[in-house]
Each structure stands twice: as C-alpha cells, then as structure tokens.
Enzyme design. Sequence first.
Site, PDB file in Angstrom:
ATOM      1  CG  ASP A   8      37.657 -39.075  43.300  1.00 16.17           C
ATOM      2  OD1 ASP A   8      37.937 -39.929  42.438  1.00 16.17           O
ATOM      3  OD2 ASP A   8      37.480 -39.363  44.506  1.00 16.17           O
ATOM      4  CD  GLU A  67      40.888 -41.296  40.263  1.00  9.97           C
ATOM      5  OE1 GLU A  67      41.175 -42.486  40.494  1.00  9.97           O
ATOM      6  OE2 GLU A  67      40.612 -40.473  41.155  1.00  9.97           O
ATOM      7  CG  ASP A 139      35.140 -39.310  47.798  1.00  6.89           C
ATOM      8  OD1 ASP A 139      35.588 -40.161  47.011  1.00  6.89           O
ATOM      9  OD2 ASP A 139      34.470 -39.599  48.798  1.00  6.89           O
TER      10      ASP A 139
END
Length: 173
Positions: A8, A67, A139
């Site tokens: 992420d 992502e 996260d």
Amino acid sequence: MAIILGVDPGSRITGYGVIQCQGRQQIYLGSGCIRTSSDELPIRLKQIFEGLTEIIRQYQPEQFAIERVFMAKNADSALKLGQARGAAIVAATFADLPVAEYSATQIKSAVVGTGRAQKAQVQHMIQQLFKLPAAPQADAADALGVALCHYHTHQSLVAMGGRASSRTYGRYR
C-alpha cells in the site's frame, strides 16, 4: 505454494504485507510500515526503495502486488503517491518479481465483500482472517489486503482455466 508481497504505497508511510498461500490456505508471514523520515521527496523515495528491497530479501516473495493510484483532489499529492508507487515497483522489478496492480475497490471487495468498506472494517477482517492478536496498522492491513486480493484473483483465473500469468488480472502495464 507462493509467497506474495502486497504493498500500500504512500510517500510518508508505505504499508507492506507478506502472506504464504498453500491451496486454499493463506498464512500470515509478516507486515508493517516503512515510515520515511525526510521532508525531501527524493530521500523518501530512496527509503521506500531500500525498505522494500530489504523486505524482498528477507521474505523472498515470488509475486508482488500493489494498489493502483486513485484520483486525488490535490494534484501534488497524486504525483507524490505515483512516485512512491514507482519506487516500490522498481524495488520489485530489481528482484525480477512480476508486478500486479489492483484498485482500492477490488481490494476492499476481496477482503470485506464490499468495495465501499471503511479502513476499520478492512483492519478487522484482516485480523480475523489471519487470527492476529490485534488489528494491524491501517497501512499494513491494506497491504495484506492487496496480497489477498492478488491471491484470490489468481485462484479465480486458475479455476476458470485461465493462465495465472495473464495480463488481464491487474498486471502492471
């Protein structure tokens, strides 16, 4: 058996999550956050690259998923996020890892069942799925969600008779 590193990305905090998949079983190997210390963007990008390079060396993943960039209201923030993604992708390609990317909606759907899930819901589901004693940082939970999304997408393609290396399942282009 495959080890997947999910990421992420962020210019200040980059989450990572590592899982091992055996058949239908997913095993938690580790997760955390790379926190950058400098206000200068080039130094932060270097820290992201070096941090992920060390994670890759430590866990020896076979697959890498990240992502996708979302549309931010602030163009400067979107550019910094894109550069952080670039540093992460370069770390993966230096290790000759295939890179796959997924949208936040795909990731949330894979973890929670709805693409509109809140961060707390993702954290809770990650804690439950991996039977962790506490919810991981947001996260890190998101990064574990990226890895799970990649695994489930890969499994779906294989079940449908597709090739797991197909460029249609979110591979980086």
